[in-house]
Motif scaffolding. Structure first.
Motif, PDB file in Angstrom:
ATOM      1  N   MET A 182     -34.252 -51.722 -48.651  1.00 38.94           N
ATOM      2  CA  MET A 182     -34.709 -50.711 -49.598  1.00 38.94           C
ATOM      3  C   MET A 182     -34.318 -49.334 -49.074  1.00 38.94           C
ATOM      4  SD  MET A 182     -38.591 -49.879 -50.828  1.00 38.94           S
ATOM      5  CE  MET A 182     -38.728 -51.551 -51.461  1.00 38.94           C
ATOM      6  N   THR A 183     -33.640 -48.536 -49.902  1.00 40.99           N
ATOM      7  CA  THR A 183     -33.239 -47.197 -49.507  1.00 40.99           C
ATOM      8  C   THR A 183     -34.411 -46.246 -49.625  1.00 40.99           C
ATOM      9  OG1 THR A 183     -31.026 -47.649 -50.306  1.00 40.99           O
ATOM     10  CG2 THR A 183     -31.602 -45.344 -49.944  1.00 40.99           C
ATOM     11  N   ARG A 184     -34.598 -45.412 -48.634  1.00 42.36           N
ATOM     12  CA  ARG A 184     -35.679 -44.439 -48.652  1.00 42.36           C
ATOM     13  C   ARG A 184     -35.104 -43.041 -48.421  1.00 42.36           C
ATOM     14  NH1 ARG A 184     -40.902 -46.295 -48.020  1.00 42.36           N
ATOM     15  NH2 ARG A 184     -41.127 -48.525 -47.627  1.00 42.36           N
ATOM     16  N   LEU A 185     -35.870 -42.056 -48.799  1.00 39.97           N
ATOM     17  CA  LEU A 185     -35.468 -40.690 -48.516  1.00 39.97           C
ATOM     18  C   LEU A 185     -35.554 -40.437 -47.018  1.00 39.97           C
ATOM     19  CD1 LEU A 185     -37.242 -38.779 -51.392  1.00 39.97           C
ATOM     20  CD2 LEU A 185     -34.845 -39.363 -51.193  1.00 39.97           C
ATOM     21  N   PRO A 186     -34.778 -39.499 -46.506  1.00 43.28           N
ATOM     22  CA  PRO A 186     -34.836 -39.194 -45.079  1.00 43.28           C
ATOM     23  C   PRO A 186     -36.241 -38.782 -44.667  1.00 43.28           C
ATOM     24  CG  PRO A 186     -32.973 -38.114 -46.132  1.00 43.28           C
ATOM     25  CD  PRO A 186     -33.811 -38.690 -47.225  1.00 43.28           C
ATOM     26  N   ARG A 187     -36.674 -39.261 -43.480  1.00 40.82           N
ATOM     27  CA  ARG A 187     -38.006 -38.935 -43.008  1.00 40.82           C
ATOM     28  C   ARG A 187     -37.975 -38.024 -41.783  1.00 40.82           C
ATOM     29  NH1 ARG A 187     -42.141 -42.089 -44.882  1.00 40.82           N
ATOM     30  NH2 ARG A 187     -43.344 -41.690 -42.989  1.00 40.82           N
ATOM     31  N   ALA A 188     -36.797 -37.621 -41.333  1.00 42.51           N
ATOM     32  CA  ALA A 188     -36.721 -36.798 -40.140  1.00 42.51           C
ATOM     33  C   ALA A 188     -37.446 -35.469 -40.330  1.00 42.51           C
ATOM     34  CB  ALA A 188     -35.258 -36.544 -39.775  1.00 42.51           C
ATOM     35  N   ASN A 189     -37.258 -34.858 -41.503  1.00 45.29           N
ATOM     36  CA  ASN A 189     -37.968 -33.617 -41.819  1.00 45.29           C
ATOM     37  C   ASN A 189     -38.417 -33.723 -43.267  1.00 45.29           C
ATOM     38  OD1 ASN A 189     -39.036 -31.089 -41.836  1.00 45.29           O
ATOM     39  ND2 ASN A 189     -37.195 -30.067 -41.064  1.00 45.29           N
ATOM     40  N   PRO A 190     -39.368 -34.620 -43.556  1.00 43.86           N
ATOM     41  CA  PRO A 190     -39.681 -34.971 -44.933  1.00 43.86           C
ATOM     42  C   PRO A 190     -40.218 -33.817 -45.754  1.00 43.86           C
ATOM     43  CG  PRO A 190     -41.329 -35.863 -43.437  1.00 43.86           C
ATOM     44  CD  PRO A 190     -40.219 -35.331 -42.603  1.00 43.86           C
ATOM     45  N   ARG A 191     -40.976 -32.934 -45.130  1.00 41.69           N
ATOM     46  CA  ARG A 191     -41.592 -31.873 -45.898  1.00 41.69           C
ATOM     47  C   ARG A 191     -40.550 -30.916 -46.481  1.00 41.69           C
ATOM     48  NH1 ARG A 191     -44.281 -27.317 -46.595  1.00 41.69           N
ATOM     49  NH2 ARG A 191     -46.505 -27.423 -47.049  1.00 41.69           N
ATOM     50  N   GLU A 192     -39.486 -30.667 -45.724  1.00 42.29           N
ATOM     51  CA  GLU A 192     -38.433 -29.805 -46.230  1.00 42.29           C
ATOM     52  C   GLU A 192     -37.709 -30.460 -47.381  1.00 42.29           C
ATOM     53  OE1 GLU A 192     -35.779 -28.382 -43.310  1.00 42.29           O
ATOM     54  OE2 GLU A 192     -37.302 -27.292 -42.164  1.00 42.29           O
ATOM     55  N   HIS A 193     -37.616 -31.789 -47.361  1.00 41.32           N
ATOM     56  CA  HIS A 193     -36.901 -32.489 -48.411  1.00 41.32           C
ATOM     57  C   HIS A 193     -37.718 -32.528 -49.700  1.00 41.32           C
ATOM     58  CE1 HIS A 193     -33.979 -35.253 -50.103  1.00 41.32           C
ATOM     59  NE2 HIS A 193     -34.976 -35.996 -50.515  1.00 41.32           N
ATOM     60  N   SER A 194     -39.030 -32.669 -49.584  1.00 43.32           N
ATOM     61  CA  SER A 194     -39.882 -32.789 -50.754  1.00 43.32           C
ATOM     62  C   SER A 194     -39.999 -31.455 -51.479  1.00 43.32           C
ATOM     63  CB  SER A 194     -41.272 -33.261 -50.330  1.00 43.32           C
ATOM     64  OG  SER A 194     -42.104 -33.436 -51.454  1.00 43.32           O
ATOM     65  N   PRO A 195     -40.214 -31.478 -52.810  1.00 42.32           N
ATOM     66  CA  PRO A 195     -40.451 -30.215 -53.523  1.00 42.32           C
ATOM     67  C   PRO A 195     -41.679 -29.515 -52.954  1.00 42.32           C
ATOM     68  CG  PRO A 195     -40.129 -32.039 -55.059  1.00 42.32           C
ATOM     69  CD  PRO A 195     -40.264 -32.643 -53.699  1.00 42.32           C
ATOM     70  N   HIS A 196     -41.641 -28.211 -52.915  1.00 41.35           N
ATOM     71  CA  HIS A 196     -42.804 -27.468 -52.459  1.00 41.35           C
ATOM     72  C   HIS A 196     -42.909 -26.163 -53.231  1.00 41.35           C
ATOM     73  CE1 HIS A 196     -39.489 -26.094 -49.830  1.00 41.35           C
ATOM     74  NE2 HIS A 196     -40.073 -24.905 -49.935  1.00 41.35           N
ATOM     75  N   ALA A 197     -44.137 -25.662 -53.345  1.00 38.37           N
ATOM     76  CA  ALA A 197     -44.380 -24.434 -54.084  1.00 38.37           C
ATOM     77  C   ALA A 197     -43.667 -23.266 -53.417  1.00 38.37           C
ATOM     78  CB  ALA A 197     -45.877 -24.171 -54.176  1.00 38.37           C
ATOM     79  N   SER A 198     -43.374 -22.257 -54.209  1.00 37.04           N
ATOM     80  CA  SER A 198     -42.658 -21.089 -53.720  1.00 37.04           C
ATOM     81  C   SER A 198     -43.461 -20.361 -52.645  1.00 37.04           C
ATOM     82  CB  SER A 198     -42.380 -20.129 -54.883  1.00 37.04           C
ATOM     83  OG  SER A 198     -41.937 -18.878 -54.418  1.00 37.04           O
ATOM     84  N   ASP A 199     -42.753 -19.924 -51.597  1.00 31.36           N
ATOM     85  CA  ASP A 199     -43.398 -19.132 -50.562  1.00 31.36           C
ATOM     86  C   ASP A 199     -43.858 -17.786 -51.108  1.00 31.36           C
ATOM     87  OD1 ASP A 199     -42.861 -21.122 -48.767  1.00 31.36           O
ATOM     88  OD2 ASP A 199     -41.052 -20.180 -47.974  1.00 31.36           O
ATOM     89  N   MET A 200     -43.211 -17.312 -52.175  1.00 31.70           N
ATOM     90  CA  MET A 200     -43.482 -15.973 -52.673  1.00 31.70           C
ATOM     91  C   MET A 200     -44.797 -15.900 -53.453  1.00 31.70           C
ATOM     92  SD  MET A 200     -40.982 -14.281 -51.472  1.00 31.70           S
ATOM     93  CE  MET A 200     -41.177 -12.753 -52.394  1.00 31.70           C
ATOM     94  N   ASP A 201     -45.041 -16.863 -54.356  1.00 31.30           N
ATOM     95  CA  ASP A 201     -46.205 -16.738 -55.225  1.00 31.30           C
ATOM     96  C   ASP A 201     -46.977 -18.037 -55.426  1.00 31.30           C
ATOM     97  OD1 ASP A 201     -44.395 -18.109 -56.743  1.00 31.30           O
ATOM     98  OD2 ASP A 201     -44.203 -16.597 -58.302  1.00 31.30           O
ATOM     99  N   GLY A 202     -46.667 -19.080 -54.682  1.00 29.54           N
ATOM    100  CA  GLY A 202     -47.415 -20.320 -54.807  1.00 29.54           C
ATOM    101  C   GLY A 202     -47.233 -21.017 -56.130  1.00 29.54           C
ATOM    102  N   THR A 203     -46.044 -20.930 -56.716  1.00 27.72           N
ATOM    103  CA  THR A 203     -45.765 -21.598 -57.983  1.00 27.72           C
ATOM    104  C   THR A 203     -44.646 -22.625 -57.799  1.00 27.72           C
ATOM    105  OG1 THR A 203     -44.100 -19.977 -58.676  1.00 27.72           O
ATOM    106  CG2 THR A 203     -46.393 -19.529 -59.281  1.00 27.72           C
ATOM    107  N   LEU A 204     -44.543 -23.525 -58.757  1.00 30.47           N
ATOM    108  CA  LEU A 204     -43.446 -24.494 -58.806  1.00 30.47           C
ATOM    109  C   LEU A 204     -42.950 -24.537 -60.238  1.00 30.47           C
ATOM    110  CD1 LEU A 204     -42.026 -26.848 -57.033  1.00 30.47           C
ATOM    111  CD2 LEU A 204     -43.391 -28.349 -58.496  1.00 30.47           C
ATOM    112  N   LYS A 205     -41.648 -24.325 -60.428  1.00 29.27           N
ATOM    113  CA  LYS A 205     -41.072 -24.351 -61.776  1.00 29.27           C
ATOM    114  C   LYS A 205     -40.263 -25.633 -61.968  1.00 29.27           C
ATOM    115  CE  LYS A 205     -39.323 -20.641 -63.774  1.00 29.27           C
ATOM    116  NZ  LYS A 205     -38.368 -19.556 -64.149  1.00 29.27           N
TER     117      LYS A 205
END
Length: 446
Positions: free
Chosen positions: A1-24
């Motif tokens: 089963m293919t998985r997403l890279p786990r070496a730095n998973p948080r950077e790979h996953s979507p995350h809210a903007s550092d500027m205003d805490g939003t996600l578009k």
């Protein structure tokens, strides 16, 4: 089963903007690439790619949803049908934009398979979050994508794979690691439909659709179990669900709240219609076609999606359900208080009010159509793409993270001077359905 890279998973996953805490999020639905390759099809695809680039440049989304019917499979050839995926995602790859897909009824045909499409998407492992669902689910695109807070917040030591597969695996991860709590969850579900992959000889006619076009009870059971596991691990987390064919609750909202509401050639809601200013958007497919209609030679709704509707309502924190399929509809509604089992039966179906922790005034999730985005597919409406701006509270780590969570939505239209570039901007909150908005919905192509 293919998985997403786990070496730095948080950077790979979507995350809210550092500027205003939003996600578009930008939702492309019904792109319908691959129609008649010897006449109008190629130009349609060129126009669709132009719209994708137009939206990426004007909206700069953090994450893109491809919500079904990426390809018109019945018009393709087996030798290259799945390669249309490469054309569709090329602008995303060029811009380094992450995405996740659901597949629609036109994505399974005798010359096109969901498996083939998934294989193409998996070639873009750093950007594509599309994954096959676990054993015991039906269809292909049944998975979950977690969204994390701004990268400046506390560091992550773990990650829930977007495969969101075996609950036992997730249980082991939760028990064995101090997993960071997501600030939102995106659920992707496969409503199936279409025809089984079976490349014919040139003389073999395209067969009738033979795959059920609803989220199966087995998949619904998996979704309920996954949601329960998520709540046990993280408490209530704001969530959105994406599925190509709408559930019957959409039909009931349209029947109960939007009777006779159509748009004129200038994109203005029929003034004789009800609540056109409270629920703005195109409403030209009347009645719309929910899960179960037109399946396997049967055009009768018989409650096939009731287990799935129950599963959706069991997700505490579910904000909204997003679908396409009906090209002529682009409104957002509210899950009605009662959903009949069939158009001819007024008895309440099994969903019961209060199962889910909703955001609308009646405690139910919002029901939103996207906007027909591709220049393939039926209809002469101007094309567009629904945008979702998710706004997170500063203290998103608290147990009930739904408090202070807000969603604003609008449709970014195709280029041109004969219509506004942004229409149906609304706030999907407790006063939606009470607030009034302009009727403009983007209109028709000449």
């Amino acid at each position: 089963m293919t998985r997403l890279p786990r070496a730095n998973p948080r950077e790979h996953s979507p995350h809210a903007s550092d500027m205003d805490g939003t996600l578009k999020l930008s939702l492309f639905t019904d792109l319908h690439f691959g129609e008649d390759p010897f006449s109008f099809g190629p130009q349609q695809d060129i126009n669709s790619l132009r719209l994708i680039r137009h939206v990426l440049s004007t909206e700069s989304p953090d994450f893109v949803i491809l919500n079904g019917d990426l390809i018109t499979g019945e018009n393709t050839y087996a030798a290259n049908s799945s390669k249309y995926v490469d054309r569709i995602v090329a602008p995303l790859v060029e811009g380094g934009v992450k995405w996740g897909s659901t597949y629609g009824n036109h994505d399974s045909k005798v010359n096109l398979s969901r498996e083939g499409m998934l294989g193409r998407e998996m070639e873009y492992g750093g950007l594509s979050f599309t994954r096959r669902g676990p054993e015991g689910t039906d269809g292909v695109t049944n998975y979950m994508v977690p969204v994390y807070g701004p990268s400046s917040s506390s560091s992550s030591s773990s990650f829930v794979d977007t495969t969101a597969t075996h609950l036992e695996e997730e249980k082991e991860e939760a028990e064995g690691e101090d997993e960071e709590k997501p600030i939102a969850l995106l659920y992707f579900l496969d409503s199936r439909g279409g025809a089984a992959y079976n490349p014919p000889t040139p003389s073999t006619p395209d067969p009738e659709d033979n795959i059920p076009n609803w989220v199966s009870p087995r998949t619904a059971s998996w979704l309920s179990s996954l949601a329960a596991t998520n709540k046990r691990k993280w408490g209530i987390v704001p969530s959105l669900a994406f599925v190509h064919i709408p559930v019957y609750a959409f039909s009931e909202f349209q029947r109960q709240t939007l009777p006779l509401v159509r748009s004129d050639a200038k994109g203005n809601g029929n003034l004789k219609g009800k609540d056109t200013t409270k629920f703005p958007g195109l409403n030209d497919d009347i009645p719309l076609s929910p899960q179960g209609i037109g399946a396997v030679g049967d055009n009768t709704y018989a409650g096939q999606d009731i287990p799935f509707m129950n599963a959706l309502l069991s997700i505490e924190g579910l904000h909204s359900v997003h679908s396409g399929h009906d090209h002529g509809d682009s409104w957002c509604g509210i899950w009605p208080d009662s959903v009949p089992q069939s158009p001819n039966n007024d008895a309440a179906a099994t969903p019961k009010k209060g199962l889910g922790e909703g955001f609308a005034g009646n405690g139910r999730p919002f029901l939103c159509f996207g906007k027909h985005s591709g220049f393939g597919g039926y209809g002469n409406w101007n094309r567009g793409v629904r945008q979702l701006l998710l706004k997170f509270p500063l203290d998103f780590d608290k147990t009930n993270a739904t408090t202070g969570f807000e969603v604003e939505s609008w449709v970014r239209m195709q280029w041109g001077d004969d219509h506004p570039q942004i229409v149906t901007r609304v706030g999907l909150n407790a006063t939606y359905g009470i607030d009034e908005y302009p009727r403009e919905d983007g209109g028709y192509r000449p």
